[in-house]
Design a protein around this motif. Structure first.
Motif, short mmCIF file in Angstrom:
data_model
loop_
_atom_site.label_atom_id
_atom_site.label_comp_id
_atom_site.label_asym_id
_atom_site.label_seq_id
_atom_site.Cartn_x
_atom_site.Cartn_y
_atom_site.Cartn_z
N ASP A 1 -12.50 1.10 3.43
CA ASP A 1 -11.86 0.82 2.14
C ASP A 1 -12.71 -0.11 1.29
N ILE B 1 -8.54 0.51 -2.30
CA ILE B 1 -8.52 1.96 -2.14
C ILE B 1 -9.32 2.32 -0.90
N LYS C 1 0.81 -1.21 0.00
CA LYS C 1 0.00 0.00 0.00
C LYS C 1 0.85 1.27 0.00
N VAL D 1 -3.87 3.58 -1.42
CA VAL D 1 -4.19 2.64 -2.50
C VAL D 1 -3.26 1.43 -2.32
#
Length: 203
Positions: free
Chosen positions: A169, A152, A104, A117
């Motif tokens: 998320d 995301i 990430k 992300v």
């Protein structure tokens, strides 16, 4: 000289690792399959139902921007239905685990709101299949499957919170496990989207 350089490099790596932080996340997820599968020449449709799951995870931060997260979901009970002419003619109940690892990137800023992300890999590990309807007296086997995952979301830490935060998320998983029945063998297109909210604690 080489030994000294190697020692300095190892000390630097050790310091970097010690500088990292662990984060534990406890959340609940809604797992929503996005695909279905046509079988018997298009006469029947196989579809996995949406499910709710408890989805804790562990995350390690290498620095403020980069981390690695491991999803440690509890076993999930899943229903798969077979429909023809709008009616359910068979079904399969099974349990599975969806272990997922993502790398990430966090868009760190001066606020407590941190978007991120991620990309990585996921798996579908099923067991305890039970068939019903026209498949009740036959053996149904769902195979393991592996695919990619994308993620995301954001983490929010209030100004007065030292370690606690909340997060939300969305993940996408590319999963199409092979199903073997006495009638037909096919790949079940699931490709779920997973919506998760929960609490995070960094230490």
């Amino acid at each position: 000289m080489l030994k000294q350089a190697a020692l300095i490099a190892l000390m630097g790596l050790s310091a970097s690792a010690m500088a990292g932080q662990w984060q534990v996340k406890v959340g609940g997820s809604a797992i929503a399959p996005t695909q279905d599968t046509k079988i018997l020449g298009g006469a029947a449709t196989v579809e996995a139902d949406s499910e709710l799951a408890f989805t804790p995870s562990v995350e390690y931060f290498f620095n403020d921007n980069f981390s690695a997260e491991v999803l440690l979901a509890a076993p999930i009970s899943h229903d798969v239905s077979v429909r023809s002419a709008g009616e359910e003619i068979a079904g399969v109940k099974l349990k599975h685990l969806p272990p997922t690892v993502t790398a990430k990137y966090h868009l760190k800023n001066s606020t407590g709101f941190t978007p991120y992300v991620g990309v990585g890999a996921t798996a579908f590990i099923p067991w305890d299949e039970e068939a019903s309807g026209v498949l009740a007296d036959t053996k149904v086997k769902v195979k393991e499957d592996y695919g990619y995952a994308a993620q995301i979301g954001f983490n929010f830490q209030p100004a007065d919170a030292k370690n606690w935060g909340v997060f939300a998320d969305v993940r996408y998983a590319d999963l199409n496990p092979k199903v073997e029945t006495a009638v037909e063998k096919f790949k079940l297109d699931i490709d779920p989207v997973i919506y998760t909210i929960g609490y995070s604690y960094k230490f």
